[in-house]
Design a protein around this motif. Structure first.
Motif, mmCIF file in Angstrom:
data_model
loop_
_atom_site.group_PDB
_atom_site.id
_atom_site.type_symbol
_atom_site.label_atom_id
_atom_site.label_comp_id
_atom_site.label_asym_id
_atom_site.label_seq_id
_atom_site.Cartn_x
_atom_site.Cartn_y
_atom_site.Cartn_z
ATOM 1 N N CYS A 3 11.831 -11.218 10.174
ATOM 2 C CA CYS A 3 10.768 -10.226 9.540
ATOM 3 C C CYS A 3 9.632 -10.156 10.336
ATOM 4 N N LEU A 4 9.138 -11.378 10.611
ATOM 5 C CA LEU A 4 7.678 -11.460 11.355
ATOM 6 C C LEU A 4 7.584 -10.829 12.631
ATOM 7 N N GLU A 5 8.962 -11.013 13.318
ATOM 8 C CA GLU A 5 9.113 -10.282 14.561
ATOM 9 C C GLU A 5 9.096 -8.829 14.630
ATOM 10 N N GLY A 6 9.352 -8.113 13.573
ATOM 11 C CA GLY A 6 9.316 -6.834 13.320
ATOM 12 C C GLY A 6 7.957 -6.333 13.606
ATOM 13 N N GLY A 7 6.822 -6.922 13.601
ATOM 14 C CA GLY A 7 5.315 -6.444 13.802
ATOM 15 C C GLY A 7 4.326 -7.803 13.715
ATOM 16 N N ASN A 8 3.232 -7.261 13.645
ATOM 17 C CA ASN A 8 2.183 -8.306 13.732
ATOM 18 C C ASN A 8 1.792 -8.530 12.151
ATOM 19 N N PHE A 9 2.537 -9.128 11.509
ATOM 20 C CA PHE A 9 2.726 -9.014 10.058
ATOM 21 C C PHE A 9 1.967 -10.419 9.454
ATOM 22 N N ALA A 10 2.300 -11.522 10.407
ATOM 23 C CA ALA A 10 1.869 -12.820 9.462
ATOM 24 C C ALA A 10 0.629 -13.043 9.205
ATOM 25 N N ASP A 11 -0.466 -12.338 9.754
ATOM 26 C CA ASP A 11 -1.945 -12.428 9.243
ATOM 27 C C ASP A 11 -2.254 -11.511 7.983
ATOM 28 N N HIS A 12 -1.127 -10.819 8.010
ATOM 29 C CA HIS A 12 -1.492 -9.593 6.725
ATOM 30 C C HIS A 12 -0.740 -9.987 5.350
ATOM 31 N N VAL A 13 0.257 -11.170 5.650
ATOM 32 C CA VAL A 13 1.242 -11.578 4.520
ATOM 33 C C VAL A 13 0.303 -12.226 3.415
ATOM 34 N N GLN A 14 0.207 -11.456 2.258
ATOM 35 C CA GLN A 14 -0.649 -12.319 1.197
ATOM 36 C C GLN A 14 0.136 -13.534 0.472
ATOM 37 N N SER A 15 1.490 -13.292 0.429
ATOM 38 C CA SER A 15 2.316 -14.144 -0.536
ATOM 39 C C SER A 15 3.727 -13.800 -0.249
ATOM 40 N N ILE A 16 4.546 -14.784 -0.864
ATOM 41 C CA ILE A 16 5.840 -14.921 -0.525
ATOM 42 C C ILE A 16 6.726 -15.539 -1.808
ATOM 43 N N ALA A 17 7.889 -14.979 -2.091
ATOM 44 C CA ALA A 17 8.775 -15.580 -3.379
ATOM 45 C C ALA A 17 10.094 -15.569 -2.802
ATOM 46 N N LEU A 18 10.928 -16.622 -3.445
ATOM 47 C CA LEU A 18 12.449 -16.856 -2.957
ATOM 48 C C LEU A 18 13.388 -16.772 -4.274
ATOM 49 N N SER A 19 14.379 -15.980 -4.177
ATOM 50 C CA SER A 19 15.518 -16.077 -5.349
ATOM 51 C C SER A 19 16.628 -16.689 -4.689
ATOM 52 N N GLY A 20 17.570 -17.172 -5.479
ATOM 53 C CA GLY A 20 18.916 -17.755 -4.913
ATOM 54 C C GLY A 20 19.762 -17.633 -5.850
ATOM 55 N N LEU A 21 21.342 -18.120 -5.463
ATOM 56 C CA LEU A 21 22.253 -18.379 -6.279
ATOM 57 C C LEU A 21 22.090 -19.377 -7.104
ATOM 58 N N VAL A 22 22.746 -19.041 -8.106
ATOM 59 C CA VAL A 22 22.388 -19.800 -9.609
ATOM 60 C C VAL A 22 23.666 -20.896 -9.806
ATOM 61 N N GLY A 23 23.609 -21.768 -10.835
ATOM 62 C CA GLY A 23 24.566 -22.564 -11.378
ATOM 63 C C GLY A 23 24.851 -23.717 -10.111
ATOM 64 N N GLN A 29 0.858 -1.171 -0.008
ATOM 65 C CA GLN A 29 0.310 -0.198 0.043
ATOM 66 C C GLN A 29 0.810 1.280 -0.092
ATOM 67 N N THR A 30 1.976 1.017 0.693
ATOM 68 C CA THR A 30 2.932 2.394 0.589
ATOM 69 C C THR A 30 4.073 2.360 -0.214
ATOM 70 N N GLY A 31 4.476 1.075 -0.760
ATOM 71 C CA GLY A 31 5.863 0.567 -1.250
ATOM 72 C C GLY A 31 6.846 0.887 -0.427
ATOM 73 N N LYS A 32 6.789 0.442 0.897
ATOM 74 C CA LYS A 32 8.035 0.711 2.034
ATOM 75 C C LYS A 32 8.365 -0.590 2.425
ATOM 76 N N VAL A 33 9.560 -0.779 2.768
ATOM 77 C CA VAL A 33 9.996 -1.934 3.473
ATOM 78 C C VAL A 33 9.858 -2.068 4.961
ATOM 79 N N LEU A 34 8.988 -2.849 5.406
ATOM 80 C CA LEU A 34 8.806 -2.457 6.889
ATOM 81 C C LEU A 34 9.655 -3.306 7.945
ATOM 82 N N ALA A 35 10.234 -4.509 7.543
ATOM 83 C CA ALA A 35 11.201 -5.391 8.154
ATOM 84 C C ALA A 35 12.245 -5.961 7.428
ATOM 85 N N PHE A 36 13.106 -6.365 8.070
ATOM 86 C CA PHE A 36 14.507 -6.932 7.484
ATOM 87 C C PHE A 36 14.964 -7.924 8.093
ATOM 88 N N GLY A 37 15.399 -9.172 7.443
ATOM 89 C CA GLY A 37 15.861 -10.198 8.397
ATOM 90 C C GLY A 37 16.947 -10.986 7.774
#
Length: 516
Positions: free
Chosen positions: A64-84, A24-32
Motif C-alpha cells: 500500500c505504501l509503495e503506491g505513493g508517498n503515503f506514510a507521512d500522511h497516514v493518521q491511523s490504522i485498524a485491523l480485522s481478521g478471521l474469527v473463532g 477527503q475524497t472517500g476513495k481507495v488510493l492503494a491496495f495490497g
C-alpha cells in the motif's frame, strides 16, 4: 502536514488484504495483498502460524505504501481478521503454538466437557451462541488437556487481528467482535463474565482487555514502523472481525439489513438490535463493529474453498490455459458450468470438506458428490459445486427467516461474488435480490473507516458511508428457476440427512486408517 489517510487491513483465512483510504475524497488510493498458508496436520485439524499472519500484514501494508508517498500522511490504522481462532501467547506476546482456526474440529470432547460443567442453556443465554468446536473455548480446553504446559504458560488468548495489533503497538487487546467467539463474553452487556470463564476452566486473567472497534488502543512502535514502513506514532484502532468490518464496508449498518460475504468460507449476516433476543442457536450471534447491533450470522466453511479444491485437484488444464490467455482461471470454470442445465442434471454436491458449520454443526461431515451418471463431465461437477454452496446458504436463510429475521435483499462481498453467473445462481436459489456494491474489498475498507474514527477524522463510522459506498448492480431472482431449485434443494437436504450416520462411521474409519 495533513494526515488525511488511513489504512485498513483484513486477515482472511488464506489472504491478507489492505487498502489506503483518502478520507477527503472517500476513495481507495492503494491496495495490497499477500497469501498465507493453512495447515491440516491431521483430519479435522486446521492450524496457522501467527507469524505468517504478521508477515502477510507487513507485506500488504508495504504494498500500500509503495503506491505513493503515503506514510507521512497516514493518521491511523485498524485491523480485522478471521474469527473463532485460539491463539495462545506468552507475556512477551510470543505465540506458544500454532493457532487453531475456526475450521478446526478436534475439540468435540471439550464441547461436552463445557456442557457438563455449565450447561448449554447457560452458554445460550450469556453468549447467545451454541457449543461447537468452531468457538475459542473448546479449543483452549483441548490445549489445557493435551498441552498443559502451553496452557499454563499462556498470558493471553488473542485473535489474529489482536496478535497483529500487538505487533503494531505492544498492547494485548481484543475488540468486542472477536470477543463474541469466547463464551464468557456477555454479548448484551459487552463485557466479560468472569464467573462463567472460571466455570468453563479458562482463568479470566487470560482474556484480553476489551475495546469497541473504533477506539484507539495505542500507537505504532518504532520496531513496527521499521518493519511496515508506517510512521512511528501512527494511531492504532481496536479493529473488528472480518465479517463485521466487511458489513460496514458495504454499508450494512441498520437492523434488518443483511449481507453475504464469500471467500474461502462464507457468511450470511443479518443485522438485529443487540437487545433483541432470538432463540435460535444454529445461527450465531456476535457484535457488529457498530455498538448496539448484533450480527445474526451463519458461517459456512467451504465456499470458495470448494472451487479452489477443484482447481488444485483437477484444474491443471484450465490453469495452463488461463496463464496463456492472461485470464482468471475461475472465469474459465464458470464458463464451462454455464453450458450445463440448471440443477446439473441431478448431480449434487455437499460442500463439507472436513466439517459442516451452520446450520448442521457436524464435525464429522464430509464432502459428497451424489447422483453421478456416465454422461456427466467436468462442467457438471463445477456447476454442482456452485449450486451446492448456494443450497448451503439457502438452508441457513430459511432458518433465519423462520426465526423472525426480515431479509429483503442481500448485499454482496468477496471473491466469488465477482462472478455474475455465480451471483445469479445464488439469487435464484434464495429467491432474493442481490446488491453488488461498487467497491473492491469491503473488510479492509471497513477497517480504514474505523481507523479514521479512532484518528479523530470521522465523527462516527456511519456518516462517511454515503460518500464511499454505492450500489452498481442489482441481480434479481428468476421465480421460475427458484421453484425448480426448491425441488432440487429438498432432495439435496435429504441426501445430507440420509448420509449423516454414515459420515460418523466414515470419520471413525479414516482415523483407524490413519493410525494404520
Amino acid at each position: 502536514m495533513s494526515k488525511h489517510l488511513t489504512i485498513g487491513v483484513d486477515i482472511g483465512t488464506t489472504n491478507v488484504k489492505a487498502c489506503v483510504l483518502d478520507t477527503q475524497t472517500g476513495k481507495v488510493l492503494a491496495f495490497g495483498s499477500k497469501e498465507h498458508p493453512l495447515f491440516h496436520p491431521h483430519p479435522g485439524w486446521a492450524e496457522q502460524e501467527a507469524d505468517n499472519y504478521w508477515d502477510a500484514v507487513v507485506s500488504s501494508i508495504r504494498q500500500c505504501l509503495e503506491g505513493g508517498n503515503f506514510a507521512d500522511h497516514v493518521q491511523s490504522i485498524a485491523l480485522s481478521g478471521l474469527v473463532g481462532v485460539t491463539l495462545p501467547v506468552d507475556d512477551r506476546g510470543k505465540p506458544l503454538r500454532p493457532a487453531m482456526i475456526w475450521m478446526d474440529s478436534r475439540s468435540e470432547d471439550e464441547c461436552q466437557d463445557i456442557r457438563n460443567a455449565v450447561g448449554e442453556d447457560t452458554i445460550n443465554s450469556i453468549n447467545g451462541n451454541r457449543l461447537a468446536p468452531w468457538f475459542i473455548d473448546p479449543k483452549a480446553l483441548w490445549i489445557k488437556k493435551h498441552e498443559p504446559s502451553v496452557f499454563n504458560a499462556t498470558h493471553r488468548f488473542l485473535s489474529p487481528a489482536g496478535y497483529c495489533t500487538f505487533k503494531l503497538c505492544g498492547a494485548f487487546t481484543m475488540n468486542t467482535g472477536d470477543a463474541g467467539l469466547f463464551y464468557p463474553y456477555e454479548y448484551q452487556k459487552a463485557a466479560w463474565n468472569e464467573e462463567l470463564a472460571t466455570a468453563i476452566g479458562i482463568p479470566p486473567e487470560k482474556l484480553p482487555r476489551l475495546y469497541v472497534s473504533h477506539e484507539a488502543v495505542g500507537e505504532v512502535s518504532k520496531q513496527a514502523a521499521a518493519e511496515t514502513g508506517l510512521r512511528p506514532g501512527t494511531i492504532v484502532a481496536a479493529g473488528g472481525t472480518d465479517i463485521s468490518s466487511a458489513a460496514l464496508g458495504v454499508g450494512v449498518t441498520e437492523a434488518g439489513q443483511a449481507f453475504y460475504s464469500m471467500g474461502t468460507g462464507s457468511n450470511i449476516g443479518i443485522m438485529i438490535p443487540t437487545e433483541q433476543t432470538v432463540d435460535e442457536y444454529r445461527i450465531l450471534k456476535w457484535p457488529h463493529v457498530l455498538p448496539g447491533l448484533t450480527m445474526f450470522d451463519a458461517p459456512m466453511a467451504f465456499t470458495g474453498a470448494s472451487l479452489k479444491w477443484y482447481r488444485d485437484a483437477f484444474g491443471d488444464a484450465e490453469a495452463r490455459l488461463a496463464e496463456r490467455m492472461g485470464a482468471n482461471v475461475f472465469d474459465l470454470y464458470t464458463e464451462q458450468a454455464r453450458q450445463v442445465p440448471q440443477g446439473s442434471d441431478g448431480l449434487m454436491y455437499l460442500p463439507y470438506l472436513g466439517n459442516s458449520l451452520a446450520p448442521n454443526w457436524n464435525s464429522e461431515a464430509s464432502g459428497v458428490f451424489f447422483g453421478m451418471l456416465p454422461n456427466m463431465g467436468r462442467a457438471h461437477f463445477i456447476r454442482a459445486l456452485i449450486e451446492g454452496v448456494a443450497f448451503d446458504l439457502y438452508s441457513n436463510f430459511q432458518i433465519a427467516t423462520a426465526a423472525g429475521a426480515q431479509v429483503d435483499e442481500l448485499v454482496l462481498n468477496g471473491g466469488p461474488t465477482k462472478s455474475r453467473f455465480w451471483n445469479q445462481i445464488t439469487a435464484n436459489v434464495t429467491n432474493t435480490p442481490l446488491k453488488v456494491p461498487d467497491i473492491g474489498e469491503a473488510a479492509p475498507l471497513g477497517d480504514a473507516i474505523l481507523a479514521a474514527v479512532a484518528g479523530g477524522i470521522y465523527p462516527d463510522p456511519v456518516t462517511p458511508l454515503k460518500d464511499i459506498v454505492s450500489i452498481k448492480e442489482t441481480i434479481d431472482p428468476d421465480p421460475v428457476m427458484h421453484e425448480r431449485y426448491a425441488e432440487c434443494f429438498e432432495v439435496w437436504r435429504n441426501v445430507y440427512e440420509s448420509l449423516r450416520p454414515s459420515m460418523t462411521e466414515h470419520r471413525a474409519l479414516q482415523q483407524r486408517l490413519r493410525k494404520g
